[in-house]
Scaffold this active site. Sequence first.
Site, PDB file in Angstrom:
ATOM      1  N   PHE A 152       0.811  -1.230   0.000  1.00 25.00           N
ATOM      2  CA  PHE A 152       0.000   0.000   0.000  1.00 25.00           C
ATOM      3  C   PHE A 152       0.838   1.272   0.000  1.00 25.00           C
ATOM      4  CE2 PHE A 152       0.883  -0.279   4.553  1.00 25.00           C
ATOM      5  CZ  PHE A 152       1.080   1.056   4.878  1.00 25.00           C
ATOM      6  N   LYS A 176      -0.932  -6.746  -9.715  1.00 29.33           N
ATOM      7  CA  LYS A 176      -2.013  -6.747  -8.712  1.00 29.33           C
ATOM      8  C   LYS A 176      -1.598  -5.786  -7.602  1.00 29.33           C
ATOM      9  CE  LYS A 176      -3.189  -8.170  -5.035  1.00 29.33           C
ATOM     10  NZ  LYS A 176      -3.511  -7.245  -3.908  1.00 29.33           N
ATOM     11  N   GLU A 179      -4.870  -3.755  -2.275  1.00 24.77           N
ATOM     12  CA  GLU A 179      -6.308  -3.467  -2.217  1.00 24.77           C
ATOM     13  C   GLU A 179      -6.588  -2.212  -1.386  1.00 24.77           C
ATOM     14  OE1 GLU A 179      -4.608  -5.957  -1.044  1.00 24.77           O
ATOM     15  OE2 GLU A 179      -5.479  -6.914   0.719  1.00 24.77           O
ATOM     16  N   CYS A 285       9.698   1.640   3.569  1.00 21.76           N
ATOM     17  CA  CYS A 285      10.634   0.559   3.921  1.00 21.76           C
ATOM     18  C   CYS A 285      12.015   1.128   4.206  1.00 21.76           C
ATOM     19  CB  CYS A 285      10.709  -0.461   2.795  1.00 21.76           C
ATOM     20  SG  CYS A 285      11.345   0.249   1.277  1.00 21.76           S
ATOM     21  N   GLU A 390       8.713  -4.501  13.337  1.00 24.93           N
ATOM     22  CA  GLU A 390       8.491  -3.364  12.427  1.00 24.93           C
ATOM     23  C   GLU A 390       7.131  -2.765  12.771  1.00 24.93           C
ATOM     24  OE1 GLU A 390       6.965  -3.847   8.399  1.00 24.93           O
ATOM     25  OE2 GLU A 390       8.578  -2.577   7.650  1.00 24.93           O
TER      26      GLU A 390
HETATM   27  P1  NAD Z   1       1.236  -6.894   2.833  1.00 20.83           P
HETATM   28  O1  NAD Z   1       2.213  -8.009   2.882  1.00 20.83           O
HETATM   29  O2  NAD Z   1       0.107  -6.907   3.786  1.00 20.83           O
HETATM   30  O3  NAD Z   1       0.551  -6.809   1.375  1.00 20.83           O
HETATM   31  C1  NAD Z   1       1.317  -6.639   0.213  1.00 20.83           C
HETATM   32  C2  NAD Z   1       0.595  -7.284  -0.964  1.00 20.83           C
HETATM   33  O4  NAD Z   1       0.501  -8.696  -0.740  1.00 20.83           O
HETATM   34  C3  NAD Z   1      -0.820  -6.795  -1.181  1.00 20.83           C
HETATM   35  O5  NAD Z   1      -1.028  -6.612  -2.570  1.00 20.83           O
HETATM   36  C4  NAD Z   1      -1.692  -7.928  -0.645  1.00 20.83           C
HETATM   37  O6  NAD Z   1      -2.930  -8.045  -1.323  1.00 20.83           O
HETATM   38  C5  NAD Z   1      -0.827  -9.150  -0.916  1.00 20.83           C
HETATM   39  N1  NAD Z   1      -0.993 -10.256   0.030  1.00 20.83           N
HETATM   40  C6  NAD Z   1      -1.308 -10.190   1.332  1.00 20.83           C
HETATM   41  N2  NAD Z   1      -1.304 -11.425   1.887  1.00 20.83           N
HETATM   42  C7  NAD Z   1      -0.976 -12.289   0.901  1.00 20.83           C
HETATM   43  C8  NAD Z   1      -0.813 -13.701   0.830  1.00 20.83           C
HETATM   44  N3  NAD Z   1      -0.988 -14.494   1.896  1.00 20.83           N
HETATM   45  N4  NAD Z   1      -0.468 -14.256  -0.366  1.00 20.83           N
HETATM   46  C9  NAD Z   1      -0.276 -13.483  -1.452  1.00 20.83           C
HETATM   47  N5  NAD Z   1      -0.419 -12.128  -1.437  1.00 20.83           N
HETATM   48  C10 NAD Z   1      -0.761 -11.541  -0.289  1.00 20.83           C
HETATM   49  O7  NAD Z   1       2.098  -5.541   2.944  1.00 20.83           O
HETATM   50  P2  NAD Z   1       1.572  -4.041   3.117  1.00 20.83           P
HETATM   51  O8  NAD Z   1       1.077  -3.837   4.501  1.00 20.83           O
HETATM   52  O9  NAD Z   1       0.702  -3.662   1.983  1.00 20.83           O
HETATM   53  O10 NAD Z   1       2.942  -3.237   2.923  1.00 20.83           O
HETATM   54  C11 NAD Z   1       3.769  -2.820   3.964  1.00 20.83           C
HETATM   55  C12 NAD Z   1       4.969  -3.713   4.076  1.00 20.83           C
HETATM   56  O11 NAD Z   1       5.734  -3.671   2.867  1.00 20.83           O
HETATM   57  C13 NAD Z   1       5.939  -3.258   5.176  1.00 20.83           C
HETATM   58  O12 NAD Z   1       6.380  -4.385   5.878  1.00 20.83           O
HETATM   59  C14 NAD Z   1       7.088  -2.618   4.401  1.00 20.83           C
HETATM   60  O13 NAD Z   1       8.327  -2.634   5.067  1.00 20.83           O
HETATM   61  C15 NAD Z   1       7.115  -3.476   3.174  1.00 20.83           C
HETATM   62  N6  NAD Z   1       7.791  -2.788   2.069  1.00 20.83           N
HETATM   63  C16 NAD Z   1       9.037  -3.226   1.746  1.00 20.83           C
HETATM   64  C17 NAD Z   1       9.742  -2.602   0.726  1.00 20.83           C
HETATM   65  C18 NAD Z   1      11.125  -3.067   0.382  1.00 20.83           C
HETATM   66  O14 NAD Z   1      11.681  -2.617  -0.610  1.00 20.83           O
HETATM   67  N7  NAD Z   1      11.719  -3.956   1.165  1.00 20.83           N
HETATM   68  C19 NAD Z   1       9.163  -1.526   0.033  1.00 20.83           C
HETATM   69  C20 NAD Z   1       7.873  -1.111   0.394  1.00 20.83           C
HETATM   70  C21 NAD Z   1       7.195  -1.762   1.426  1.00 20.83           C
END
Ligand code: NAD
Length: 492
Positions: A152, A176, A179, A285, A390
Amino acid sequence: MEEIRTIRNYVAGEWREPDASGTLDVENPSTRAIIGRVPLSTAAEVDSAVTAAGRAFEGWSVTPVTRRVEPLFRLLRMLQENEETISRTLTEEMGKSLPDARAEMKRVYQNIEAACGAPILQNGESMIGTATGIDGETIMAPMGVFAAVTPFNFPAMAPFWFIPYAIAAGNTFVCKPSELTPLTMELLARFIDRAGFPPGVFNLVNGDKSAASALIEHPGVVGVSFVGKSDTCRIVAARCAENNKRCQAMGSAKNHLVVMPDYEHIGALIRNMSTSCYGCAGQRCMASSVIVGVSEEVYRRVSDRFIEESKSFIVADPLDPDMADEPMLMGPVISETAREFVYRMIESGVREGATLALDGRDPADLEDGYYVGPTVFTDVTPEMTIYKTEIFAPVVCILKVDTIDEAIGLVNAHPLSNACSIYTRGGYYARKFKLEARCGMIGINVGIPAPVPFLPFGGIDNSMHCDIKMQGKSAFRFFTHEKVVVERFWEE
Ligand code: NAD
């Protein structure tokens, strides 16, 4: 009252009304207003996107590279011309400040520019005479349909860490988005639609983890780029391994800022650290959330000044016209669930014995959104939950150590080592830190050491579940198959 629109999927060059199994509301986290509905695409809808991408691959993969980058150049110009509209959508659904949204768009442009270097970055290697009369060469060949599942917090940049490189390399793509923040990518897809790619080269499907799973497990997808929480990374990486797909999965972070005792005046450092910790309300991140003072004196000095500096951030709706260009503005966290988690973490910090030196809970007059003000804990120790987890919010832990070795030891023991930085004037300390700190990205007097798109981006340990990083030359390695050809021709 304005009707709330359900966003559409983009498949085979057409906008498709969803026949989804339901929708989720998309909320503006600054006001809690419902600003859209995201369809929960079914496995059949995911399948039609992958099928369209598979068909488009046949023609696109043999299109000359100079022609493949032409639509990317056109897209770049359109996005630049429409930066303000896109930035506002981004701010409305994600809650970051407008200057942060515009900065995110700059990274989108840079990633497109880097991908337009395909004619150079996708060059293989060749060696004449690997044996008598035999030559060897590598071909960086496109592979098929790639997919991205994105988080997000960077609704524009995260998809563009992958889309331009994959497409420039001759692959086709299905994205994708999160959401929670799908509107920006829908808007960006409208520009992709007008940029002149053949139908099916780029496809967009919306939904939650069900749609993501259908995409990741689809036999027509050859590789997956994922960004999100480390727990989700593990699931995605394991599924890709089971299904023999390429995978890059970038996860969570707990980034440290180490302050050495060799700065007499720390004003500039403090500003640099605070923007690292509080930009996008700590939901980056690359955001730092741990400050380590090396020596009692530095710890005290930095804690006092950092707490004072934290009070100068303005917590407000980033689309409030009076605030829109305020550089020290901090918007909300993304959702009620996120804010409840932050509050639970703050309570655990207090319970486990840290000192809550600045409490950002319930900032005044802001009942309508999910706001958390700058929050600072001192007297933090490595065993505490607030240090290990985190929190992804404007919550900062300050710790004290006595030596640089102890500081490096802390950084290296933390499994979420995405980035870390040292503040020092001493070349010796800087060199020691860059060689010994186990982090994906290292800053020397730079609080957010985010590499430009010509350099690789990614963490280490539990922060990155893969081998190949994002951006630049690394991206071309991920999105191509390095075929080796060993060849000989006999004289007729
Ligand atoms: P999230 O893992 O909740 O969701 C990310 C995506 O994964 C969404 O599109 C979601 O629909 C999908 N998803 C969720 N559960 C899933 C599953 N079981 N199987 C397949 N897909 C699934 O993450 P978020 O809360 O949207 O994002 C924040 C996180 O992203 C933080 O931990 C942040 O540190 C990390 N992030 C990391 C970087 C990096 O470069 N390392 C960059 C940006 C964000």
